[in-house]
Design an enzyme around this catalytic site. Structure first.
Site, PDB file in Angstrom:
ATOM      1  N   GLN A  22      30.801  20.676  13.976  1.00  0.00           N
ATOM      2  CA  GLN A  22      30.101  19.420  13.698  1.00  0.00           C
ATOM      3  C   GLN A  22      29.385  18.916  14.951  1.00  0.00           C
ATOM      4  OE1 GLN A  22      29.797  18.125  10.670  1.00  0.00           O
ATOM      5  NE2 GLN A  22      28.697  16.300  11.320  1.00  0.00           N
TER       6      GLN A  22
ATOM      7  N   LYS B  14      33.353  17.119   3.960  1.00  0.00           N
ATOM      8  CA  LYS B  14      33.102  18.561   3.817  1.00  0.00           C
ATOM      9  C   LYS B  14      34.403  19.287   3.433  1.00  0.00           C
ATOM     10  CE  LYS B  14      29.200  18.472   7.000  1.00  0.00           C
ATOM     11  NZ  LYS B  14      28.609  18.749   8.330  1.00  0.00           N
TER      12      LYS B  14
ATOM     13  N   ASP C  82      25.579  26.830   8.921  1.00  0.00           N
ATOM     14  CA  ASP C  82      24.635  25.761   9.259  1.00  0.00           C
ATOM     15  C   ASP C  82      23.222  26.307   9.451  1.00  0.00           C
ATOM     16  OD1 ASP C  82      25.412  23.080   9.344  1.00  0.00           O
ATOM     17  OD2 ASP C  82      26.605  23.373  11.162  1.00  0.00           O
TER      18      ASP C  82
HETATM   19  N1  GUN Z   1      25.571  16.666  12.271  1.00  0.00           N
HETATM   20  C1  GUN Z   1      24.685  16.056  11.459  1.00  0.00           C
HETATM   21  N2  GUN Z   1      24.263  16.908  10.507  1.00  0.00           N
HETATM   22  C2  GUN Z   1      24.886  18.080  10.728  1.00  0.00           C
HETATM   23  C3  GUN Z   1      24.866  19.348  10.063  1.00  0.00           C
HETATM   24  O1  GUN Z   1      24.151  19.582   9.078  1.00  0.00           O
HETATM   25  N3  GUN Z   1      25.670  20.286  10.597  1.00  0.00           N
HETATM   26  C4  GUN Z   1      26.440  20.072  11.691  1.00  0.00           C
HETATM   27  N4  GUN Z   1      27.176  21.067  12.148  1.00  0.00           N
HETATM   28  N5  GUN Z   1      26.492  18.921  12.321  1.00  0.00           N
HETATM   29  C5  GUN Z   1      25.715  17.931  11.846  1.00  0.00           C
END
Ligand code: GUN
Length: 286
Positions: A97, A53, A120
């Site tokens: 995350q 990311k 998110d």
């Molecule tokens: N863990 C797995 N997928 C995601 C996501 O789309 N966002 C976040 N913050 N954590 C994750």
């Protein structure tokens, strides 16, 4: 043989478009977009996701400071970090995350992120907007799937979409996005009886159940579009989706591979959400 929906190539193209947008908007705003990606602890898979990311942000010119908090962090410490970014005018998006270490309250953390920086789309305010069909920030994987369908000219309105999995991250928001686009939507889960009977009715089948290679040709209608959200590492070290790819390829009309399908689209969409939040904060509306 099914058409392979190449999420990796599409995501690359979207990143190029994003870089151009960032380049043209930054002088008007007096700053680039900013995304704070917060990692708590040392989960190796999360480490990889977060690093991908951050790299994507740097590639398109989004300011993305590294925030790594220790695995022993308290809920309060994470909330304080979020609060700092809620107040920081250089930051448009905040992503914590998941999963979090067990002592950290996921509910409190997600609630703390300012809804206008919630890239998110997990804050109850944004989930409520999605239910109401109002504009707001939407979870990256489901929004990325809609983008992939649209850019691949696969119609949604009037189709029967079946989603296997009911998570907050994928299944539930996916159902709402497809419903808002006039699909007839069925959500299946671990207690669903005769799953293949239902999935065989799908024009669009979204597999997000988290069981590697469990969706075989018996689950798929001839010509259906199959979207594979699963990702796990097999004993042979290879990445696997929730769909048995070679088998599904024989019956599906179109299918996403793993890797190189939905994963890159999720990241491209995170950057879209960040740029949307930036436009909102800077008044540079489309
Ligand atoms: N863990 C797995 N997928 C995601 C996501 O789309 N966002 C976040 N913050 N954590 C994750």
């Amino acid at each position: 043989m099914a058409e392979i929906l190449d999420g990796k190539s599409l995501a690359s193209l979207i990143h190029e478009e994003q870089a151009e947008k960032v380049q043209s908007l930054s002088p008007k705003a007096g700053r680039p977009p900013g995304l704070a990606v917060i990692l708590v602890g040392e989960d190796p898979a999360s480490h990889t996701y977060v690093s991908n990311k951050r790299k994507a942000c740097h590639r398109v010119g989004i300011y993305a400071p590294d925030i790594n908090l220790p695995a022993s962090s308290s809920t309060e410490a994470v909330l304080e970090t979020i609060d700092g970014f809620n107040r920081d005018p250089a930051i448009d998006g905040i992503l914590v995350q998941l999963p979090l270490p067990p002592q950290v309250s996921k509910e409190q953390v997600l609630l703390k992120i300012s809804p206008d920086k919630d890239v998110d789309g997990f804050h109850p305010a944004n989930l409520g907007r999605l239910v109401a069909g109002e504009p707001g920030l939407v979870a990256c994987t489901p929004r990325g799937i809609i983008t992939l369908l649209d850019r691949s000219h696969i119609p949604i309105s009037g189709t029967h979409a079946v989603i296997v999995g009911r998570s907050l991250i994928v299944g539930k928001p996916m159902a709402l996005l497809l419903l808002n686009r006039d699909a007839t939507v069925t959500i299946c889960h671990s207690k669903t009886h005769d799953l293949p009977h239902i999935t065989r009715q799908a024009d669009i089948l979204v597999a997000a159940l988290g069981r590697p290679e469990s969706i075989t040709r018996e689950f798929i209608k001839q010509g259906a579009t199959v979207i594979d959200v699963g990702i796990s590492r097999g004993l042979d070290g290879k990445l696997k989706g929730d769909v048995l790819f070679e088998d599904a390829l024989q019956v599906a009309g179109a299918i996403t591979p793993v890797p190189g399908g939905i994963g890159p689209m999720t990241i491209a969409t995170l950057l879209d959400n960040t740029i949307d939040a930036y436009r909102n904060h800077t008044g540079l509306i489309k």
